[in-house]
Design a protein around this motif. Structure first.
Motif, short mmCIF file in Angstrom:
data_model
loop_
_atom_site.label_atom_id
_atom_site.label_comp_id
_atom_site.label_asym_id
_atom_site.label_seq_id
_atom_site.Cartn_x
_atom_site.Cartn_y
_atom_site.Cartn_z
N GLU A 228 16.62 -30.91 -33.92
CA GLU A 228 16.29 -29.69 -33.19
C GLU A 228 16.83 -28.47 -33.94
O GLU A 228 17.94 -28.50 -34.47
CB GLU A 228 16.89 -29.75 -31.79
CG GLU A 228 16.49 -28.59 -30.91
CD GLU A 228 16.95 -28.74 -29.48
OE1 GLU A 228 17.63 -27.82 -28.98
OE2 GLU A 228 16.64 -29.78 -28.86
N SER B 231 16.71 -23.84 -33.98
CA SER B 231 16.39 -22.65 -33.18
C SER B 231 16.53 -21.39 -34.01
O SER B 231 17.16 -21.39 -35.08
CB SER B 231 17.31 -22.58 -31.95
OG SER B 231 18.66 -22.43 -32.35
N ARG B 232 15.97 -20.31 -33.50
CA ARG B 232 16.00 -19.03 -34.20
C ARG B 232 15.84 -17.92 -33.17
O ARG B 232 15.06 -18.03 -32.23
CB ARG B 232 14.84 -18.99 -35.21
CG ARG B 232 14.75 -17.70 -36.01
CD ARG B 232 13.52 -17.72 -36.92
NE ARG B 232 13.48 -16.56 -37.77
CZ ARG B 232 13.91 -16.54 -39.02
NH1 ARG B 232 14.39 -17.65 -39.57
NH2 ARG B 232 13.84 -15.43 -39.73
N ARG B 233 16.58 -16.82 -33.37
CA ARG B 233 16.48 -15.64 -32.49
C ARG B 233 16.01 -14.44 -33.30
O ARG B 233 16.45 -14.26 -34.44
CB ARG B 233 17.83 -15.33 -31.85
CG ARG B 233 18.31 -16.38 -30.88
CD ARG B 233 19.66 -15.99 -30.26
NE ARG B 233 20.17 -17.07 -29.44
CZ ARG B 233 19.88 -17.26 -28.16
NH1 ARG B 233 19.05 -16.42 -27.55
NH2 ARG B 233 20.38 -18.27 -27.48
N TYR C 13 13.37 -16.15 -28.61
CA TYR C 13 14.22 -17.29 -28.94
C TYR C 13 13.31 -18.50 -29.09
O TYR C 13 12.65 -18.92 -28.14
CB TYR C 13 15.25 -17.51 -27.83
CG TYR C 13 16.15 -18.71 -28.02
CD1 TYR C 13 16.76 -18.99 -29.24
CD2 TYR C 13 16.41 -19.56 -26.95
CE1 TYR C 13 17.59 -20.07 -29.39
CE2 TYR C 13 17.26 -20.65 -27.09
CZ TYR C 13 17.85 -20.90 -28.32
OH TYR C 13 18.68 -21.99 -28.47
N ILE D 179 12.77 -22.52 -30.18
CA ILE D 179 13.43 -23.83 -30.32
C ILE D 179 12.36 -24.84 -30.69
O ILE D 179 11.30 -24.89 -30.04
CB ILE D 179 14.11 -24.28 -29.00
CG1 ILE D 179 14.96 -23.17 -28.40
CG2 ILE D 179 14.96 -25.53 -29.23
CD1 ILE D 179 14.51 -22.76 -27.04
N HIS E 102 15.40 -26.41 -21.59
CA HIS E 102 15.58 -25.14 -22.29
C HIS E 102 15.11 -23.94 -21.47
O HIS E 102 14.99 -22.84 -22.00
CB HIS E 102 14.85 -25.19 -23.63
CG HIS E 102 15.43 -26.18 -24.58
ND1 HIS E 102 16.61 -25.95 -25.26
CD2 HIS E 102 15.02 -27.41 -24.95
CE1 HIS E 102 16.89 -27.00 -26.02
NE2 HIS E 102 15.94 -27.90 -25.85
N THR F 228 7.63 -18.73 -35.13
CA THR F 228 7.45 -20.19 -35.28
C THR F 228 7.36 -20.56 -36.75
O THR F 228 8.00 -21.51 -37.21
CB THR F 228 6.20 -20.65 -34.53
OG1 THR F 228 6.32 -20.30 -33.14
CG2 THR F 228 6.02 -22.16 -34.65
N LEU G 176 10.80 -20.25 -38.37
CA LEU G 176 11.67 -21.32 -37.88
C LEU G 176 11.35 -22.64 -38.59
O LEU G 176 12.25 -23.31 -39.11
CB LEU G 176 11.50 -21.48 -36.37
CG LEU G 176 12.21 -22.65 -35.71
CD1 LEU G 176 13.73 -22.50 -35.81
CD2 LEU G 176 11.79 -22.79 -34.26
#
Length: 198
Positions: A10, A12-14, A23, A25, A42, A114, A117
């Motif tokens: 997994e 994630s990125r903000r 955010y 994931i 989530h 997306t 990420l």
């Protein structure tokens, strides 16, 4: 592009885009039945939108969660497909910041986060496994272990009986014929495919 990889873990990125917070994931997906649990785990109650997409082989879904149709879920799915991912889910959560992004801006925001990420994520080759069960003489156990390692077999379970060794395992689907032929040759035809024990 034909999907050839999935995520190793997994990620994630903000990001903040014109005062909206995003955010993202992404996670590997073992089966479509896992989607609901992933989304529930989530969920951010204070967020404005929870948009997602997933692909598992020929099955795929996307959801705009209240954003204008086609501006969130589809761009997320497009990013998954463009980068050759399969068996993956991506959830992008948005907190509206007061500035409207417009349809084009939303599509770029959801698809862009997306893409970034997944581009930065560690991926692993996607391998389809097939379950096999072999019956062979006790004397061929060394040959079995050697060939199983050579052809990428995993999850070996051995059952010894007074007359034979039965072994269940999983093997990359494209290596099955090669392993069976090699086992038959190495054992003089004494190895046989049998129904799995499970």
């Amino acid at each position: 592009m034909t999907p050839q990889r999935t995520l190793a873990a997994e990620v994630s990125r903000r990001e903040e885009i014109r005062q909206s917070r995003f955010y993202a994931i992404a996670a590997p997906l073992a089966a479509p039945a896992e989607v609901a649990a992933f989304l529930a785990a989530h969920r951010e109650p204070a967020a404005t939108h929870h948009c997602h997409a997933w692909r598992f082989g020929q099955d795929y879904r996307s959801n705009d969660d209240g954003e204008p149709g086609g501006t969130a879920g589809r761009p997320i799915l497009n990013a998954i497909e463009r980068q050759g991912y399969d068996r993956v889910i991506v959830l992008v959560i948005r907190w509206f910041g007061g500035i409207k992004l417009g349809a084009g801006g939303l599509a770029r925001a959801y698809g862009g986060i997306t893409s970034r990420l997944l581009n930065d994520a560690e991926s692993v080759p996607l391998i389809d496994y097939r379950s096999l069960a072999i019956c062979l003489p006790h004397s061929a156990v060394g040959v079995l272990h050697h060939l199983a390692g050579r052809y990428g077999a995993v999850d070996l379970i051995e059952r010894w009986t007074p007359n034979a060794l039965y072994c269940d395992f999983r093997l990359p689907a494209d290596r099955c014929r090669e392993l069976i032929a090699a086992l038959e040759q190495a054992t003089g035809g004494a190895a046989a495919i049998v129904p799995p024990s499970g």
